[in-house]
Enzyme design. Sequence first.
Site, PDB file in Angstrom:
ATOM      1  N   LYS A   1      28.769  30.442  42.782  1.00 41.18           N
ATOM      2  CA  LYS A   1      28.902  29.365  42.292  1.00 41.18           C
ATOM      3  C   LYS A   1      29.165  27.499  42.824  1.00 41.18           C
ATOM      4  O   LYS A   1      28.843  26.718  42.272  1.00 41.18           O
ATOM      5  CB  LYS A   1      28.582  30.029  40.593  1.00 41.18           C
TER       6      LYS A   1
ATOM      7  N   ASP B   1      23.390  28.028  32.767  1.00 39.06           N
ATOM      8  CA  ASP B   1      24.111  29.043  31.828  1.00 39.06           C
ATOM      9  C   ASP B   1      24.696  27.955  30.531  1.00 39.06           C
ATOM     10  O   ASP B   1      24.746  28.761  29.478  1.00 39.06           O
ATOM     11  CB  ASP B   1      25.784  28.991  32.690  1.00 39.06           C
TER      12      ASP B   1
HETATM   13  P1  NAP Z   1      34.691  34.803  36.966  1.00 34.85           P
HETATM   14  O1  NAP Z   1      34.828  33.188  36.869  1.00 34.85           O
HETATM   15  O2  NAP Z   1      35.626  35.844  37.542  1.00 34.85           O
HETATM   16  O3  NAP Z   1      36.217  34.589  35.688  1.00 34.85           O
HETATM   17  C1  NAP Z   1      36.456  36.141  35.191  1.00 34.85           C
HETATM   18  C2  NAP Z   1      37.477  35.303  33.734  1.00 34.85           C
HETATM   19  O4  NAP Z   1      37.597  37.065  32.717  1.00 34.85           O
HETATM   20  C3  NAP Z   1      39.030  35.365  33.775  1.00 34.85           C
HETATM   21  O5  NAP Z   1      38.763  34.274  32.906  1.00 34.85           O
HETATM   22  C4  NAP Z   1      39.433  36.482  33.152  1.00 34.85           C
HETATM   23  O6  NAP Z   1      41.173  35.796  33.325  1.00 34.85           O
HETATM   24  C5  NAP Z   1      38.922  36.945  32.693  1.00 34.85           C
HETATM   25  N1  NAP Z   1      39.699  38.815  32.723  1.00 34.85           N
HETATM   26  C6  NAP Z   1      39.057  38.982  34.268  1.00 34.85           C
HETATM   27  N2  NAP Z   1      39.697  40.707  33.343  1.00 34.85           N
HETATM   28  C7  NAP Z   1      40.114  40.686  32.782  1.00 34.85           C
HETATM   29  C8  NAP Z   1      40.928  41.471  31.931  1.00 34.85           C
HETATM   30  N3  NAP Z   1      41.097  42.179  31.974  1.00 34.85           N
HETATM   31  N4  NAP Z   1      41.739  40.885  30.359  1.00 34.85           N
HETATM   32  C9  NAP Z   1      41.396  40.109  30.410  1.00 34.85           C
HETATM   33  N5  NAP Z   1      40.468  38.361  30.933  1.00 34.85           N
HETATM   34  C10 NAP Z   1      39.773  39.649  31.971  1.00 34.85           C
HETATM   35  O7  NAP Z   1      33.460  35.359  36.156  1.00 34.85           O
HETATM   36  P2  NAP Z   1      32.511  34.736  35.195  1.00 34.85           P
HETATM   37  O8  NAP Z   1      32.061  34.177  36.241  1.00 34.85           O
HETATM   38  O9  NAP Z   1      33.160  33.669  34.649  1.00 34.85           O
HETATM   39  O10 NAP Z   1      31.303  35.315  34.608  1.00 34.85           O
HETATM   40  C11 NAP Z   1      32.386  36.228  34.097  1.00 34.85           C
HETATM   41  C12 NAP Z   1      31.553  37.108  33.075  1.00 34.85           C
HETATM   42  O11 NAP Z   1      30.489  36.429  32.534  1.00 34.85           O
HETATM   43  C13 NAP Z   1      31.218  38.547  34.204  1.00 34.85           C
HETATM   44  O12 NAP Z   1      30.409  39.819  33.779  1.00 34.85           O
HETATM   45  C14 NAP Z   1      29.373  37.744  34.400  1.00 34.85           C
HETATM   46  O13 NAP Z   1      28.365  39.103  34.805  1.00 34.85           O
HETATM   47  C15 NAP Z   1      29.047  36.813  33.192  1.00 34.85           C
HETATM   48  N6  NAP Z   1      28.264  36.242  33.011  1.00 34.85           N
HETATM   49  C16 NAP Z   1      26.814  36.754  31.724  1.00 34.85           C
HETATM   50  C17 NAP Z   1      26.282  35.571  32.133  1.00 34.85           C
HETATM   51  C18 NAP Z   1      24.582  35.759  31.616  1.00 34.85           C
HETATM   52  O14 NAP Z   1      23.589  35.378  31.397  1.00 34.85           O
HETATM   53  N7  NAP Z   1      24.921  37.059  30.386  1.00 34.85           N
HETATM   54  C19 NAP Z   1      25.891  34.357  32.968  1.00 34.85           C
HETATM   55  C20 NAP Z   1      27.388  34.313  33.288  1.00 34.85           C
HETATM   56  C21 NAP Z   1      28.204  34.647  33.743  1.00 34.85           C
HETATM   57  P3  NAP Z   1      41.839  35.980  34.113  1.00 34.85           P
HETATM   58  O15 NAP Z   1      41.754  34.511  34.155  1.00 34.85           O
HETATM   59  O16 NAP Z   1      43.380  36.099  33.463  1.00 34.85           O
HETATM   60  O17 NAP Z   1      41.843  36.174  35.946  1.00 34.85           O
END
Ligand code: NAP
Length: 264
Positions: free
Chosen positions: A68, A104
């Site tokens: 993204k 989003d």
């Molecule tokens: P990202 O940029 O990789 O961010 C991941 C986030 O999750 C970070 O804040 C990370 O914390 C946290 N995290 C990961 N493992 C963790 C754990 N074990 N304990 C606590 N925090 C943890 O990913 P993203 O793009 O933001 O996406 C995040 C999620 O949202 C994904 O599952 C994605 O599929 C979902 N999503 C869904 C939609 C929808 O339309 N439903 C849209 C967008 C995203 P740290 O900073 O500490 O690593």
Amino acid sequence: MPGLAVIGHPVAHSRSPDMQTAALTELGLAGEWTYGAIDVAPEDFEATVAELAAAGEYAGVNITVPHKEAALAMADEASEGARAIGAANTLSFIDGRIAAANTDAGGLLNSLSHPLEGGRALVLGAGGAARAAIWGLADAGARVDVWNRTAERAETVAAELGARAVTDADPADYALIVNTTAVGLGGEDPFEHLPLSADSFVPGQVVVDMVYTDEPSGLLAAAEAAGAVTVDGLEMLVQQGALSLRIWTGEEPSLEAMRAAVRR
Ligand code: NAP
């Protein structure tokens, strides 16, 4: 025939082709428009998108993790939201130029039935999805707190997007709680990783879990048991996808058709 596609992580995009094809079918556009999925490695992302934009056969693409930020970076123009969020999930190809948007934020807002103006919201996470949620909620007038496992990231993101970073939170203080972390994706117990306990939700509060799961996630099951209003990741997927389709086709897609396809 205008082509559309989703480019990104297989888990994140596995449901989008069926969902968007159902919407195109309902609109009577399925003979004219197509929507597929393309897997590319990060190092090939820019060249692949540039090729699609130049070929003239594609109207645009959705983008998922991990592309993204790269999608925004290569765009010729971008919406205010995409620029503020720092990431794009929707690219439109117009006369060889690339326009970026981020649906989003709007998708999250559209999946909420309650007005937010002045309400307190807690966003869990500080990644790309969190940035979209924080920007969208703040833009809609909510007072946003951000918690993240890595606290420094919460501070940086909050300072940039007009929110407040917190290291602990009482869930009962919030009208809305949004989990944007990946916790729950692998079936892990959310209460071991997030600043919440299973009995911390309150009736009437809205709880959103962006993680896509067929069954209610552990987080949403506990929230629902406490009388909270819940929104799952599939509803948000539908809402952000509908906004993308509106951008490309100018038409109003059927949310019902998209919901049925995504849960099939
Ligand atoms: P990202 O940029 O990789 O961010 C991941 C986030 O999750 C970070 O804040 C990370 O914390 C946290 N995290 C990961 N493992 C963790 C754990 N074990 N304990 C606590 N925090 C943890 O990913 P993203 O793009 O933001 O996406 C995040 C999620 O949202 C994904 O599952 C994605 O599929 C979902 N999503 C869904 C939609 C929808 O339309 N439903 C849209 C967008 C995203 P740290 O900073 O500490 O690593």
